[in-house]
Enzyme design. Sequence first.
Site, PDB file in Angstrom:
ATOM      1  N   GLN A   1       0.828  -1.213   0.000  1.00 30.87           N
ATOM      2  CA  GLN A   1       0.000   0.000   0.000  1.00 30.87           C
ATOM      3  C   GLN A   1       0.861   1.262   0.000  1.00 30.87           C
ATOM      4  O   GLN A   1       0.650   2.164  -0.803  1.00 30.87           O
ATOM      5  CB  GLN A   1      -0.925  -0.008   1.229  1.00 30.87           C
ATOM      6  CG  GLN A   1      -1.930   1.143   1.228  1.00 30.87           C
ATOM      7  CD  GLN A   1      -2.522   1.416   2.602  1.00 30.87           C
ATOM      8  OE1 GLN A   1      -2.087   0.855   3.618  1.00 30.87           O
ATOM      9  NE2 GLN A   1      -3.517   2.279   2.633  1.00 30.87           N
TER      10      GLN A   1
ATOM     11  N   ASP B   1      10.300  -6.462  -4.210  1.00 31.45           N
ATOM     12  CA  ASP B   1       9.247  -7.126  -3.433  1.00 31.45           C
ATOM     13  C   ASP B   1       9.342  -8.623  -3.703  1.00 31.45           C
ATOM     14  O   ASP B   1      10.115  -9.045  -4.567  1.00 31.45           O
ATOM     15  CB  ASP B   1       7.860  -6.557  -3.793  1.00 31.45           C
ATOM     16  CG  ASP B   1       6.920  -6.578  -2.581  1.00 31.45           C
ATOM     17  OD1 ASP B   1       6.844  -7.630  -1.918  1.00 31.45           O
ATOM     18  OD2 ASP B   1       6.288  -5.547  -2.279  1.00 31.45           O
TER      19      ASP B   1
ATOM     20  N   ASP C   1      13.435 -11.061  -1.075  1.00 36.87           N
ATOM     21  CA  ASP C   1      12.909 -11.341   0.263  1.00 36.87           C
ATOM     22  C   ASP C   1      13.845 -10.646   1.247  1.00 36.87           C
ATOM     23  O   ASP C   1      15.042 -10.948   1.287  1.00 36.87           O
ATOM     24  CB  ASP C   1      12.903 -12.863   0.477  1.00 36.87           C
ATOM     25  CG  ASP C   1      12.373 -13.248   1.851  1.00 36.87           C
ATOM     26  OD1 ASP C   1      12.208 -12.354   2.711  1.00 36.87           O
ATOM     27  OD2 ASP C   1      12.133 -14.447   2.065  1.00 36.87           O
TER      28      ASP C   1
ATOM     29  N   TYR D   1       2.194  -7.416  16.018  1.00 43.30           N
ATOM     30  CA  TYR D   1       2.620  -6.329  15.126  1.00 43.30           C
ATOM     31  C   TYR D   1       3.100  -5.128  15.959  1.00 43.30           C
ATOM     32  O   TYR D   1       4.192  -4.590  15.733  1.00 43.30           O
ATOM     33  CB  TYR D   1       1.425  -5.949  14.246  1.00 43.30           C
ATOM     34  CG  TYR D   1       1.598  -4.725  13.398  1.00 43.30           C
ATOM     35  CD1 TYR D   1       2.470  -4.710  12.317  1.00 43.30           C
ATOM     36  CD2 TYR D   1       0.847  -3.571  13.653  1.00 43.30           C
ATOM     37  CE1 TYR D   1       2.602  -3.580  11.524  1.00 43.30           C
ATOM     38  CE2 TYR D   1       0.962  -2.452  12.862  1.00 43.30           C
ATOM     39  CZ  TYR D   1       1.839  -2.455  11.797  1.00 43.30           C
ATOM     40  OH  TYR D   1       1.965  -1.337  11.012  1.00 43.30           O
TER      41      TYR D   1
ATOM     42  N   LYS E   1       6.793  -3.424  16.401  1.00 45.81           N
ATOM     43  CA  LYS E   1       7.062  -2.005  16.125  1.00 45.81           C
ATOM     44  C   LYS E   1       7.757  -1.356  17.324  1.00 45.81           C
ATOM     45  O   LYS E   1       8.691  -0.580  17.170  1.00 45.81           O
ATOM     46  CB  LYS E   1       5.763  -1.264  15.792  1.00 45.81           C
ATOM     47  CG  LYS E   1       5.148  -1.664  14.454  1.00 45.81           C
ATOM     48  CD  LYS E   1       6.099  -1.403  13.297  1.00 45.81           C
ATOM     49  CE  LYS E   1       5.512  -1.779  11.951  1.00 45.81           C
ATOM     50  NZ  LYS E   1       6.494  -1.724  10.861  1.00 45.81           N
TER      51      LYS E   1
ATOM     52  N   ILE F   1      -3.434   4.532   7.309  1.00 50.67           N
ATOM     53  CA  ILE F   1      -3.226   5.257   6.051  1.00 50.67           C
ATOM     54  C   ILE F   1      -4.368   4.957   5.088  1.00 50.67           C
ATOM     55  O   ILE F   1      -4.659   3.792   4.800  1.00 50.67           O
ATOM     56  CB  ILE F   1      -1.868   4.887   5.417  1.00 50.67           C
ATOM     57  CG1 ILE F   1      -0.744   5.236   6.396  1.00 50.67           C
ATOM     58  CG2 ILE F   1      -1.686   5.610   4.090  1.00 50.67           C
ATOM     59  CD1 ILE F   1       0.648   4.930   5.873  1.00 50.67           C
TER      60      ILE F   1
HETATM   61  N1  SER Z   1      -2.777   0.491   9.671  1.00 49.15           N
HETATM   62  C1  SER Z   1      -2.070  -0.405  10.539  1.00 49.15           C
HETATM   63  C2  SER Z   1      -2.936  -1.490  11.002  1.00 49.15           C
HETATM   64  O1  SER Z   1      -4.119  -1.255  11.114  1.00 49.15           O
HETATM   65  C3  SER Z   1      -1.550   0.342  11.723  1.00 49.15           C
HETATM   66  O2  SER Z   1      -0.217   0.613  11.510  1.00 49.15           O
HETATM   67  O3  SER Z   1      -2.463  -2.541  11.292  1.00 49.15           O
END
Ligand code: SER
Length: 323
Positions: free
Chosen positions: A12, A34, A50, A144, A148, A174
């Site tokens: 994206q 990619d 990769d 996730y 981060k 985003i």
């Molecule tokens: N847009 C992402 C998610 O929803 C957040 O960084 O996982």
Amino acid sequence: MERILVIGASGQIGSELVEALTAKHGAANVIAADIGPRSLHGAANYEMLDVLDSNRVTQIIDRYRVTQVYQLAALLSVTGEQAPLKAWTLNMNGLLNILEIARERGQAGKPLRLFWPSSIAAFGPHTPAIDTPQLAVMDPTTIYGISKQAGERLCEYYFSKFNVDVRSIRYPGIISHRSPPGGGTTDYAIAIFHAAQKGEIYPCYLGPDTTLPMIYMPDAIRATIELMETPADRIRIRSAYNVAGLSFSPRELTQAIRQYVPEFDISYQPDHRQAIADSWPHSLDDTCARADWGWHAGIGLQQLVEDMLANIKASSGALHHAA
Ligand code: SER
């Protein structure tokens, strides 16, 4: 002259970033990479890559004499929960590989500038949710978000210990209309536009008052490139900058869409993603980004809605025409 490698170029963010970088630096100076088949997005070069294959990343950096790397390959919050070990391995080792390569090259007198995306997912339920400050309690609940948060620590560590010039943004959700998002909690704010355009009732997996920080893609791309163009001595945050765009709830977004599509309707069916959204901030304080590199968001809710609807309509018209 910069030579720029974008890893995760078909995603994206990657697809639109490659286009913007190509417009700025010339197609020959951008290398899109990619794991899937060739997909240039305006760049003159594509490499199937990769990010976990560190030797091949090094070869490509050498071959193209790369000066900047954007490492965007990752699993997001929802897909990450379906495969936590895979998400951890990709998100952490992908970053570590790039940091290590940059450390080695820096020591060899061939410095690399790096960009790596952090996220609002690095925050958690005990983070102050309104105007979340740059420095706050961070207790992420998703794999996730944990990757981060750990990634931010690694970035700061590689900068302070090895002087690796790595920069990062805690992206809000985003919103974009070109490439689909890849399994995030904030994706509803894109899917809702496609439903509105098709005349469908949108079944929203978050409750009506779930306010989250969001940003429109052109602002996200501008923030990323502005951060990367800032002289290194002005970058005081080497973990990741809070960057605010706008904040809204599904109810507010629905009202904004109804100004253009009055018959649009939504139903609320919160699922497992509600708990993830509830653990994230409502809005961000981006004072540091403003002070250090002059960030300011340009696009508000009305402009975002108008632009999303117009572009989705145009592309569905084009699809219809092609069929
Ligand atoms: N847009 C992402 C998610 O929803 C957040 O960084 O996982």
